[in-house]
Design a protein around this motif. Structure first.
Motif: not given
Ligand code: SF4
Length: 106
Positions: A28-33
């Motif tokens: 569920t961790q977001p992707r680094l932008t």
């Protein structure tokens, strides 16, 4: 003595339970932008080929061109070509990406 041991176990268990609750599951961790402040600070690019080697000479030349998140010593592969990075907790980085904190695997 037994009381001290019991208290230690109770406190330790509570600490572990709290840690489990506060750390999001990897899936569920977001992707680094690239516009994330930590990404900017580290020169992170989702596609390592987009790295400005003039600004980041570490990725210049044949040795530099072989550096990717996927072969970084801080990378732990997960799903969909992304993985965790111990330098950037709580966000997934792209396997084909790169940042200036890249280190070789040991
Ligand atoms: S430290 Fe390694 S895995 Fe993390 S973003 Fe930089 S190159 Fe990728």
């Amino acid at each position: 003595m037994a009381t001290n041991r019991r208290n230690f176990i109770i406190k330790t268990s509570a600490g572990v339970a709290a840690a489990v609750v506060t750390v999001p599951a990897v899936a569920t961790q977001p992707r680094l932008t690239e516009d994330d402040p930590i990404a900017i600070a580290l020169g992170y690019k989702i596609d390592a080929n987009d790295v400005d080697v003039t600004q980041y000479p570490k990725r210049a030349g044949a040795a530099g061109a072989a550096q990717f998140c996927s072969n970084c010593g801080l990378y732990q592969a997960q799903a969909d070509g992304h993985g965790t990075c111990s330098a950037i907790p709580g966000k997934l980085v792209a396997g084909p990406g790169w940042c200036n904190a890249w280190i070789p695997q040991t």
